[in-house]
Structure formats: structure tokens, C-alpha cells
Write an enzyme that holds these catalytic residues in place. Structure first.
Site, PDB file in Angstrom:
ATOM      1  N   TYR A 102      -2.590 -23.412 -26.193  1.00 30.67           N
ATOM      2  CA  TYR A 102      -1.469 -23.907 -25.816  1.00 30.67           C
ATOM      3  C   TYR A 102      -0.261 -22.731 -25.452  1.00 30.67           C
ATOM      4  CZ  TYR A 102       2.209 -27.654 -25.311  1.00 30.67           C
ATOM      5  OH  TYR A 102       3.530 -28.509 -24.783  1.00 30.67           O
ATOM      6  N   CYS A 103       0.495 -22.712 -24.286  1.00 28.43           N
ATOM      7  CA  CYS A 103       0.755 -21.677 -23.591  1.00 28.43           C
ATOM      8  C   CYS A 103       0.337 -20.067 -24.144  1.00 28.43           C
ATOM      9  CB  CYS A 103       2.028 -21.524 -24.387  1.00 28.43           C
ATOM     10  SG  CYS A 103       3.789 -20.877 -24.361  1.00 28.43           S
ATOM     11  N   ILE A 104       1.609 -20.000 -24.826  1.00 31.58           N
ATOM     12  CA  ILE A 104       0.902 -17.831 -25.640  1.00 31.58           C
ATOM     13  C   ILE A 104      -0.109 -18.470 -26.244  1.00 31.58           C
ATOM     14  CG2 ILE A 104       2.386 -17.987 -27.811  1.00 31.58           C
ATOM     15  CD1 ILE A 104       2.555 -15.361 -26.751  1.00 31.58           C
TER      16      ILE A 104
END
Length: 608
Positions: free
Chosen positions: A338-340
């Protein structure tokens, strides 16, 4: 119209007189116009080395430089500037006429209409009261004219235009009439209705926020981690100096053989994936018959200043993969970034596939990404903070402490949406005197984490500033060059339509890079609520979903892809069922090698 013509003639006459006066000095018209532009920087302050250093000290984000570049550019093009002034004059006269007609009792359509989703001016008083309508209309006229003018600035870079426009917008948002008591009809109305109690409550909120040094969005005791949030039953089955690994208790008689490992971003805490019983993605996946693991990252201290992105990949994600495999006695895991967390997972997939031996025995047989960038050429509104001088300032700030403080990052993300994340709370907390809402996502958002110096500096320079991640062998991690084009494992990727942190058209670019089957989802809403989208009846959300391997045109893909009502969680579950093995008896929580250490959500998530 006659007044406008006379104005133009006067300005042209003045320009001609200036040219005639300066002609004896041997200057051409172009030279005169160019020199005329130096009125805004007559002493060459921006060019002077001493003042350049002064700007870096007192203006590390380069705001003043961007403003001056825009001003000089327009002064170098007076004829184009004159055109823009004429537009403003014409629109102002039209608006003035509307104001006179409104004052006389006529009902008209606004010359400058309010954008539908601009909550600031939705109260009927902004249209029905001619005085408020006049204030609103002139504010909107000059705001939009100023921003449009900046974006049309000639002979400067797009980066400078965007930076100048962004910071001007912050000032324009701050002076909106809704932010002042006497020009906010709701604030005045509530003052009357409550006998002044709304203002007293607002002052109390202001005093409380002054102790926290921020405009709060939620009370710090509105929720309790481990009780009302992050409350899915489980255990911590592994811990090192970088993360705790949580394994959640099975709730079905049979589970799929291949476990799911969630890799959340370390710029926030993991429990965005476990927001209580009704919104918990973790709980939902457990109930569908999966063994679920989640990484809970440690909140870095100054002692972790030398922690690198390599450490997060090898001693974080890869270590968690191996532990989950061991506990479940599974041939592989399904990893979710998720995301980074998705960026480091993508790097790990490329790292594993770079080596022939590990590629053949890749412990991650399939994977999923949520709102993840691999190409940083257009990273969205955060781009205003991505340049050499800003990153140098961030590095200097981190060097003294060994980390980037979480409040700095949170404040940066808030001003990207300052009307909804700053001024909305300024108005509701102080002018209306409302109590802070008990909103779980806001509570999580305010629960900040720090970022270690070495990791964050490398990430900003190599990924954002240099955009090296999407280039073949552009970045080296763990001693191996990273090339995302070598990834071969099936991918399920989710982007969100209104994402301002990982714009969906940029996230979509992975479909044209990864050499594997790809199922793409485009969910409505934004970076958080587009992901935390549990199934409900009747459905509240919609999404596009379809195969996307080799696709390079996001809009064409969307136009050719059906839009589905409901939650994409259900589609993801169906996709996973064919890739996570047969159903069998649930594994034990931990094993002889990795014995349970404590109850979920563990200890790292509680660190401040």
C-alpha cells in the site's frame, strides 16, 4: 466598452512615450521591454550569491524566487499582460453590473459560478444576500483570474508555474471570506442562535489547539488503538528492530494454503487496514478464509538514522515473507503493498526476479498494489516540494535529529488540500464552535510516524527527484540493479480516481512496464477512502475493473472498461481464490521457531 478602449489607448500611448524617451540611449524596443521587467528585481537580488543563500535560509521552498520569476516574465511581456488586464476589466464590469442588479432585487445567474464541490459557498445566504453575493463573486473572480494568469505565464518552466500557483493558492484560500466571522453567514447565525456560546466554544478550541501547535481534526482520545481500532484478534509472531509481524486468528474452518501479507506504508501506522469491525480490510480477508499477516513498522528514533531503503526491503519485507511462509508451511505468499509499501514491494519483486535462482523460487507467487507509483515524472501536487533546494532543506532538517518528524510530513500533505484539511477545521472549530468529529480515518491520519534520515533522503533523491526507479537498472538496492520490467508474477493493482498523492494515471503506468498478467481496478474516491471501501448494501461506491497488461493509455482503458457497482474487495477476493491454493486446516498461530510474543496490535504501533 468605450472606457476599455480608452484605457488601452492610454497604456499604448504611455508605452510609446517611454520608448521615445529612451530611444536616444541606443536601446531597441525589445531591450527596453526586457529591462522594464527588472522593476521587480532592480538590484538583482535573485542573482546575487549572498542573497541566494539568504533566500535558502529564510525561504527554503523557493516561494519568493517563483513569485519573482512570474513577475519578471509578465513584465517582459507587457502586451500579453495587457490582454489579461483587459479580461479582468471586462469581467469586473460584468460583475459590477450584476451587483447593481442584485441590489435592486433582481434574481440572476452568477457571472462567476461556484464550483459544485466547493463547500465554502453552499449556504443559500451566499446567493440570496446581495452583499454576501458581491463579496463571494469578487473573491472568486480575482482568485481564478490570478491562478489562470500564473498558469499562462510565458517563458518560464512548468515547474515554476505550478510552484507559484500552489503557494499563491494557499494565500487565496486563507483570505476566503468564509474564514472571517463577519463574512461567514453560518458563523453569525450560530452566534445569534446560541447566544454567543459558539464563539466561546471556538475560543476554547483555539486555546486547546495552541498547546498542540496545530489545528486538530480529531480529539486525541476519540479512539483507542487495540480497543476501538486495530482490534482484530491476533498475535505478534515476530519482532526485530524494524518491524513486528502480526498474524491474525483464523475465523473459518478452512483457509487457503497461501497466506496474505500486507505491507503498509511506514509514513503512517498499519491500522488503516484494521479500522474497527465494519471497515477492517484485515478482518474481511480473515472472514473470507485467508491467513492474514501484517507488518507493523517501528516508529524510528535518532538511533535508526542510518536505516536504509535496503533495510526496509530485505530486513523488513523479505524477512516477513519468509516468516509467514514458515508458519504456514506454504510454498509462497501473496504480498500486498500500500502506497510506499507498494513501492518497496515492487522493488523486492524486481530484486528477486533479477537473480535466476531466486526468480525460479520466488517466495511471492502473486502480488497486489494499492495506490502505488513507479514512475515519479508527475507525482501529483506533492511535486511542488520536489526540487533541489527543498530536498536539501529537508536533509538539513533531518541531519540534526536523524529523522523527519511526522508532523512535518503530515502538515505538507494537509496543505495539498488546504481548504478541506486546514481551513475547514479552522472554520468549524473556531468560528462555529463545533466539537471535533470522532472520525477513525482522521484519528489514524493524526497518529504520525517519523522517517529515518538515510532512507528518506535516498527515497526523495533517487525516486522523486531523479525518477530513477522506472528506468532499467536506475536504482540499486541490496546489491542488485532494479528493473521492474523483469517482474513476471501476476499482479492485481488498485488506483483511486481522486488520489492526489499517487494520481491514478501515473499509477496506471505500471501496466505498461511489468511483464505479467495484470488486473487493474480504478476505484472512486481518494487515496484512503478508495481503498477502505467495504461491501455495503445498498452499494455506496463504484469501480472500473479489467485486464490491463501492456496498456499505456489510462483514459482509453477506462473508456473501454465497464464500471461496476459495489466494493472492489469482492472482485479481489474472487481473483485471489484462484491463486492462493486449496482450502485446508488453518495453521497454528506462530510455530516452534516463531512463537507468539504478545497480542495484536503489538507494541510498535503504540510508540509515539
Amino acid at each position: 466598452m468605450e472606457k476599455n478602449t480608452a484605457t488601452i489607448q492610454s497604456l499604448v500611448s504611455l508605452q510609446q512615450q517611454m520608448l521615445q524617451m529612451l530611444a536616444p540611449f541606443g536601446l531597441s524596443n525589445d531591450e527596453i521591454i526586457s529591462q522594464f521587467g527588472r522593476l521587480f528585481d532592480p538590484f538583482g537580488l535573485v542573482q546575487d550569491q549572498f542573497n541566494q543563500q539568504m533566500f535558502k535560509t529564510f525561504d527554503p521552498f523557493g516561494i519568493t524566487r517563483a513569485y519573482l520569476d512570474v513577475q519578471r516574465a509578465w513584465m517582459d511581456h507587457p502586451e500579453q499582460m495587457l490582454d489579461w488586464l483587459m479580461r479582468l476589466s471586462t469581467d469586473s464590469w460584468a460583475l459590477q453590473l450584476q451587483c447593481w442588479e442584485r441590489m435592486s432585487g433582481m434574481k440572476l445567474t452568477d457571472v462567476v459560478p461556484v464550483v459544485e464541490f466547493d463547500e465554502r459557498f453552499q449556504d443559500p445566504a451566499w446567493t440570496e444576500n446581495p452583499y454576501l453575493d458581491t463579496i463571494k463573486e469578487f473573491y472568486l473572480l480575482f482568485t481564478r483570474w490570478t491562478e489562470d494568469l500564473i498558469y499562462d505565464t510565458p517563458d518560464i518552466s512548468d515547474k515554476t508555474r505550478r510552484k507559484a500557483a500552489f503557494w499563491v493558492r494557499q494565500n487565496l484560500n486563507a483570505i476566503a471570506p468564509t474564514n472571517f466571522f463577519w463574512t461567514n453567514p453560518i458563523a453569525v447565525r450560530r452566534f445569534i442562535e446560541t447566544g454567543g456560546q459558539s464563539v466561546i466554544a471556538g475560543i476554547k478550541h483555539l486555546l486547546a489547539d495552541s498547546k498542540h501547535k496545530t489545528i486538530r481534526m480529531v480529539e486525541e482520545d476519540a479512539f483507542e488503538v487495540g480497543k476501538t481500532l486495530a482490534n482484530t484478534p491476533g498475535k505478534v509472531v515476530y519482532r526485530n528492530n524494524l518491524f513486528e509481524l502480526l498474524q491474525y486468528n483464523s475465523s473459518t474452518e478452512k483457509v487457503h494454503q497461501v497466506p496474505i501479507l500486507f505491507i503498509p506504508p511506514w509514513i503512517n501506522k498499519f491500522y488503516i487496514l484494521d479500522l474497527g469491525e465494519k471497515k477492517s480490510l484485515v478482518r474481511y480477508m480473515v472472514e473470507q478464509g485467508y491467513t492474514v499477516f501484517v507488518i507493523s513498522w517501528k516508529n524510528p528514533t535518532s538511533e535508526m538514522r542510518n536505516t536504509t531503503l535496503d533495510d526496509y526491503m530485505l530486513h523488513g519485507v523479505l524477512e516477513a515473507v519468509n516468516v509467514a511462509k514458515s508458519i504456514c508451511n506454504a510454498p509462497s505468499v501473496h504480498a500486498v503493498g500500500y502506497c510506499i509499501g507498494g513501492i518497496i514491494l515492487t522493488a523486492l519483486m524486481a530484486w528477486l526476479d533479477e537473480d535466476v535462482q531466486t526468480s525460479t523460487n520466488n517466495p511471492i507467487a502473486s502480488w497486489s498494489l494499492f495506490t502505488t507509483l513507479v514512475d515519479f515524472s508527475n507525482p501529483g501536487e506533492i511535486d511542488v516540494f520536489i526540487d533541489e533546494e527543498t530536498i536539501t532543506h529537508i536533509e538539513d532538517s533531518m541531519h540534526s535529529k536523524g529523522f523527519l518528524d511526522g508532523t512535518q510530513l503530515a502538515d505538507s500533505f494537509r496543505i495539498l488540500r488546504s481548504n478541506s484539511l486546514v481551513w475547514h477545521y479552522f472554520v468549524h472549530n473556531y468560528l462555529y464552535g463545533e466539537d471535533l468529529p470522532a472520525f477513525d480515518v482522521l484519528f489514524w491520519n493524526m497518529d504520525n510516524t517519523r522517517l529515518p534520515e538515510a532512507m528518506h533522503a535516498f527515497y526523495l533523491r533517487e525516486f522523486y527527484l531523479g525518477n530513477k526507479f522506472m528506468k532499467p537498472n536506475g536504482v540499486t538496492l541490496g546489491g542488485r540493479p532494479i528493473d521492474v520490467r523483469k517482474i513476471q508474477q501476476p499482479l492485481y493493482t488498485v488506483a483511486t480516481e481522486q488520489d492526489h498523492i499517487a494520481p491514478w494515471k501515473e499509477s496506471f503506468k505500471i501496466c505498461g512496464l511489468v511483464n505479467a498478467p495484470i488486473r487493474q481496478v480504478l476505484a472512486t474516491s481518494g487515496h484512503i477512502l478508495g481503498i477502505i471501501s467495504p461491501p455495503v448494501n445498498p452499494p455506496k461506491r463504484r469501480y472500473w475493473v479489467g485486464e490491463a497488461k501492456g496498456q499505456t493509455d489510462p483514459e482509453l482503458w477506462r473508456d473501454q472498461t465497464p464500471k461496476v457497482q459495489g466494493s472492489w474487495w469482492e472482485d479481489w477476493d474472487a481473483w485471489l481464490q484462484t491463486r492462493c491454493g486449496e482450502l485446508h486446516t488453518p495453521p497454528t498461530t506462530g510455530n516452534e521457531q516463531y512463537k507468539p510474543l504478545c497480542d495484536a496490535p503489538g507494541t510498535y504501533v503504540l510508540e509515539k
